[in-house]
Structures are given as C-alpha cells and as structure tokens.
Design a protein around this motif. Structure first.
Motif, PDB file in Angstrom:
ATOM      1  N   SER A 126       0.844  -1.206   0.000  1.00  0.00           N
ATOM      2  CA  SER A 126       0.000   0.000   0.000  1.00  0.00           C
ATOM      3  C   SER A 126       0.869   1.243   0.000  1.00  0.00           C
ATOM      4  N   PHE A 127       1.951   1.187   0.755  1.00  0.00           N
ATOM      5  CA  PHE A 127       2.851   2.338   0.854  1.00  0.00           C
ATOM      6  C   PHE A 127       3.434   2.688  -0.517  1.00  0.00           C
ATOM      7  N   SER A 128       3.712   1.643  -1.296  1.00  0.00           N
ATOM      8  CA  SER A 128       4.308   1.905  -2.608  1.00  0.00           C
ATOM      9  C   SER A 128       3.306   2.563  -3.568  1.00  0.00           C
ATOM     10  N   THR A 129       2.004   2.485  -3.236  1.00  0.00           N
ATOM     11  CA  THR A 129       1.012   3.132  -4.097  1.00  0.00           C
ATOM     12  C   THR A 129       0.728   4.574  -3.651  1.00  0.00           C
ATOM     13  N   LEU A 130       1.263   4.938  -2.517  1.00  0.00           N
ATOM     14  CA  LEU A 130       1.029   6.292  -1.985  1.00  0.00           C
ATOM     15  C   LEU A 130       1.733   7.318  -2.883  1.00  0.00           C
ATOM     16  N   MET A 171       0.100  10.185   6.900  1.00  0.00           N
ATOM     17  CA  MET A 171      -0.136   8.970   7.689  1.00  0.00           C
ATOM     18  C   MET A 171      -1.620   8.609   7.668  1.00  0.00           C
ATOM     19  N   GLU A 172      -2.466   9.615   7.750  1.00  0.00           N
ATOM     20  CA  GLU A 172      -3.915   9.363   7.703  1.00  0.00           C
ATOM     21  C   GLU A 172      -4.304   8.778   6.348  1.00  0.00           C
ATOM     22  N   ARG A 173      -3.679   9.312   5.285  1.00  0.00           N
ATOM     23  CA  ARG A 173      -3.971   8.798   3.938  1.00  0.00           C
ATOM     24  C   ARG A 173      -3.573   7.322   3.856  1.00  0.00           C
ATOM     25  N   PHE A 179      -6.065   0.239   6.169  1.00  0.00           N
ATOM     26  CA  PHE A 179      -7.099  -0.338   7.019  1.00  0.00           C
ATOM     27  C   PHE A 179      -8.486  -0.221   6.408  1.00  0.00           C
ATOM     28  N   GLY A 180      -8.555   0.479   5.299  1.00  0.00           N
ATOM     29  CA  GLY A 180      -9.808   0.489   4.564  1.00  0.00           C
ATOM     30  C   GLY A 180      -9.982  -0.823   3.815  1.00  0.00           C
ATOM     31  N   THR A 181      -8.852  -1.480   3.526  1.00  0.00           N
ATOM     32  CA  THR A 181      -8.924  -2.735   2.775  1.00  0.00           C
ATOM     33  C   THR A 181      -8.661  -3.943   3.665  1.00  0.00           C
TER      34      THR A 181
ATOM     35  N   ASN B  38      -6.549   1.760  21.816  1.00  0.00           N
ATOM     36  CA  ASN B  38      -5.493   0.754  21.649  1.00  0.00           C
ATOM     37  C   ASN B  38      -5.383   0.311  20.190  1.00  0.00           C
ATOM     38  N   THR B  39      -6.556   0.099  19.573  1.00  0.00           N
ATOM     39  CA  THR B  39      -6.572  -0.319  18.163  1.00  0.00           C
ATOM     40  C   THR B  39      -5.943   0.756  17.277  1.00  0.00           C
ATOM     41  N   LEU B  40      -6.313   2.002  17.562  1.00  0.00           N
ATOM     42  CA  LEU B  40      -5.767   3.119  16.788  1.00  0.00           C
ATOM     43  C   LEU B  40      -4.234   3.166  16.916  1.00  0.00           C
ATOM     44  N   TYR B  41      -3.781   2.940  18.133  1.00  0.00           N
ATOM     45  CA  TYR B  41      -2.330   2.930  18.371  1.00  0.00           C
ATOM     46  C   TYR B  41      -1.653   1.804  17.586  1.00  0.00           C
ATOM     47  N   ARG B  42      -2.248   0.610  17.657  1.00  0.00           N
ATOM     48  CA  ARG B  42      -1.674  -0.567  16.983  1.00  0.00           C
ATOM     49  C   ARG B  42      -1.603  -0.326  15.467  1.00  0.00           C
ATOM     50  N   GLU B  43      -2.642   0.309  14.943  1.00  0.00           N
ATOM     51  CA  GLU B  43      -2.651   0.613  13.505  1.00  0.00           C
ATOM     52  C   GLU B  43      -1.477   1.509  13.135  1.00  0.00           C
TER      53      GLU B  43
END
Lengths: 195, 253
Positions: A126-130, A171-173, A179-181, B38-43
């Motif tokens: 995923s990072f490589s597609t950013l 980071m949000e992107r 985590f969207g996938t 916790n989940t947010l942190y782990r992500e």
C-alpha cells in the motif's frame, strides 16, 4: 578506509559505503556462518544480506556513531543473533529468505509475529502506491530517520511545522488505504502491554 | 471508528518519543483501558513498521543486484558439490570426471585459448549501486540521474556519453567504474582501461574491482601477459574477486 569513514559514508547515503562493507566481509562471513552453524550456503548468503540490511538500519539510526568494537565484530554479532534466532525457531529445514529476518527485526519483541508478517507485506504494498510527496516524506522520516528540519529543507516546506502537519495528513492517507482494505480480524487488537 | 485529531497527535508523538513523562504515563494507561484507542495505536505502530520494512526491502533488493555480479565464494561451490555427491556415485563420477578432463585437456592442447570467449564468459557488468533509480517523483531529471538510468536500462552508449560529461565536472570513483564497464561493453577497450587506471591511481575505493575489469580488458584484446600481471595482483587481494582471478589465471595458462 577506516571504520568511522565507512560509517560516515553510509550515514551520508553514499552507496559506496554499504557496497564496500558488503564486498569486504562477504567471503569471511559466509564461510564463518557455514562452519559455525552448519548452515546451507544459500541460507548463509541470505543471513549475510539480512545482516547487512540491519547494519545499514542501525547506522542510519545513529547506533554506530560511538561504536566501541570494529565494524566487522558488529556485523558478525548481528549474524550470530540471526543464526541463533533461526536455531531457536527451529526452521533449519525450512528455507527462509532474508525478508524473514528483516521482518523479525522490524517487529522486534512483538508477539504474534505471523499475523504481523502478513500485515507488513500489505502495508509495504500500500505504501508503494502512496503518491508524492507523501511517499518520500514518510520514507525520509520513518525509514531514513531524518529530522523535520532536514525534511523541510529537502522537500522545500516553509518550516518544520508545515512538514510535520503534512506528515500527519500522509499517515492518515496511508491508514485509510491500508485499514480500509484490511479486515480488522487480520491484525491483532490485543491490549497493548508495555515491556 | 472516527479518531479525533488529538488522539492521533498523541499517538504520533508517542511513536516519535516526544511525549513528556506525564503524557506518556497517561497514554499508556489509556492503551490498557480503552480498546478503541489501543486499536488506533496498533494501527499506527503497524504503519510505521510497514514503512520501515518497505525501505529495508528496497535496500535488500539493491544488495541482491550487487550479489548477482560477484563471484561465487569457493567454499560455497565446494559445499554445493558436497551436497550433490552421494557416496555411491563417487567412483562413477570420478571416472567420468577423469574422462571429461582428458577430453577437455585434449581440446585445449589442440586448440588455443579463445581469449574473447573467456572474456565473454567472465565479464558481468558491475551494477549501479551508486545511485539506484528509485520510484519517486521527487527524483530530479538531469544528466546525472539520466546517466545512471541509462546504465541500468543497458543503454550503454547514452550512459557513456553522460558519464563523460559528469566526469568533466567532477572525478568520481563510481562514475569511473561504470563508465569503464560501459566502454568495455561498447568495445572501447583502451578508453575503458584509461577509466580503470584513473580509478586505481586517484582513489582508494574500488581498487580490486577496477583491477579485475582492467585485467579483463587486456584479455579481450588478447594481451595475455598484461592480463596475467593484473589478475595476479587481484588473486592476492582479500576480496571475493581473488578466487575468480585464480581460476581465470589457470584457464589462461
């Protein structure tokens, strides 16, 4: 060339540094690992490549700035740890590439490594597609361990604070892409415990 | 889950190790008590690990490119041979090997060594480990990046032209080594030799590599005596080229 000079080359991202180390200790390391741990020659080469990658990462993190031993001792120390890790995991009959050791190194001291390993591949893809500048910015910060001041100068931001804000957005992107996938069940949500 | 910006900021600062002691204690308490936090942190922790892994993977690939042109270590070859040879095959294989050796020696005796062919067999272009072309829009397009990209794309004519331009501005060991290789491939052996000799005389780095390719350039031109002299030097070095040079010397003889 002395050890501090080589370390300096690596830190300054002069690729001559790492290739010099790679070629200099290659034969001796591979012979030593085969002789000491009875490793298959192909596996020994994978150990070597993983050890050099870890050496690079530690150098970039500044861990070799005040190195007391020689570069060779440090490198062989990494190799020894990998070999012992392999023996402990009892994977000797199973072929494991350098990626395996590098993943373990990145996931240092974390439990449930198998699950996380899968995630690392997904996140890496995923990072490589950013797009840019996010790919470059996050790579400079988290992988090359550059400060916000350095990143701001390299990527032409107004000031470090602007670069930092951009980092949050990036980071949000990435978080949304990954985590969207990724289904939550594929990554551990076990309560965090401090060591 | 819609994380609020404050939580994300806290997590970023925790991962960056820039929280105060008090903030750190509070955050770790929340990690234990609030599953969503916790989940947010782990992500975020996983994302950081994934970014680092991606970079290290790229570094590993660069090393593999370098490895692909380095000579096999002698011990490795021995070991492979050991694995392959089962005891009951040994006598049979020994006879076959003797026969094969006899046939090879007979032909070698009858036919002079083809130096051009030996060159082709031994020559592997040194990889661009100096400025790997990475996927990034941020990488500027200029003579320098174009030169290395052309070398990687095996457009040696273009690479040689651009490398020469770079050398006019500044003499660099990596550029000299790659230009020498490009010239060897293009058949400009005397120009290639100039590149390698400059590299040997003016720099401490890549001495063994330059000598190895210098030896090969003499071999390509059929100047066996010069090739032998240089390869003899390489065979005394501590680098992996030493074993390769010894083998090549045997073949030349």
């Amino acid at each position: 060339m002395s050890d501090p000079e080589i370390i300096n080359l690596i830190r300054n991202e002069d690729s001559r540094g790492l290739s010099m180390v790679y070629e200099k200790f290659r034969n001796e390391f591979i012979h030593w690992i085969i002789k000491t741990y009875g490793t298959d020659p192909d596996d020994a080469r994978e150990f070597y490549q993983a050890s050099i990658v870890i050496l690079y990462d530690n150098t970039m993190a500044g861990k070799l700035d005040s190195l007391q031993s020689s570069l060779k001792t440090y490198l062989f120390g990494i190799g020894k740890n990998l070999a012992l890790q392999q023996l402990r995991l009892n994977h000797r009959k199973q072929k494991t590439g350098a990626e395996f050791y590098i993943k373990n190194y990145v996931l240092d001291n974390q439990e449930d490594k198998m699950k996380e390993e899968v995630n690392l591949e997904i996140i890496s893809q995923s990072f490589s597609t950013l797009g840019e500048p996010c790919h470059e910015l996050l790579s400079l910060y988290y992988y090359k361990k550059k400060s916000m001041e350095e990143i701001s100068a390299t990527l032409g931001y107004k000031n470090p604070e602007t670069a930092k804000n951009q980092k949050y957005k990036c980071m949000e992107r990435l978080r949304k892409i990954v985590f969207g996938t990724l289904h939550p069940s594929t990554y551990s949500t076990e309560p965090f415990t401090e060591e | 889950m819609n994380p609020n910006l404050h939580d994300i900021d806290l997590i970023h600062r925790y991962l960056d190790r820039s929280l105060s002691d008090e903030e750190k204690v509070n955050l770790e308490k929340r990690l234990k008590e609030e599953p969503e936090f916790n989940t947010l942190y782990r992500e975020h922790q996983m994302l950081v690990q994934g970014i680092r892994y991606s970079g290290l993977q790229e570094k590993l690939n660069q090393l593999r490119v370098l490895e692909s042109v380095l000579p096999e270590t002698v011990h490795v070859e021995d070991k492979k041979r050991q694995i392959r040879l089962h005891s009951y095959w040994k006598p049979l294989l020994a006879v076959a090997a003797s026969l094969a050796l006899f046939v090879v020696l007979f032909f070698l005796w009858k036919k002079p060594v083809d130096h051009e062919q030996l060159f082709a067999q031994e020559f592997k272009a040194y990889p661009n480990i100096f400025e790997p072309i990475v996927r990034s829009d941020a990488q500027p397009i200029n003579d320098r990046t174009e030169a290395f990209a052309a070398y990687e794309a095996r457009d040696y004519q273009k690479a040689a032209t651009l490398f020469k331009k770079l050398l006019q501005e500044k003499e660099e060991p990596g550029v000299l080594l790659l230009l020498g290789n490009a010239n060897l491939i293009l058949g400009n052996t005397s120009e290639a030799r100039n590149n390698f000799i400059t590299l040997i005389n003016n720099f401490d780095e890549y001495d063994t590599q330059a000598k190895w390719y210098l030896g090969l350039s003499y071999l390509k031109d059929g100047d066996v005596k010069s090739a032998q002299l240089i390869l003899q030097e390489v065979s005394n070095s501590e680098f992996s080229y030493a074993s390769k040079a010894k083998e090549l010397l045997k073949q030349i003889e």
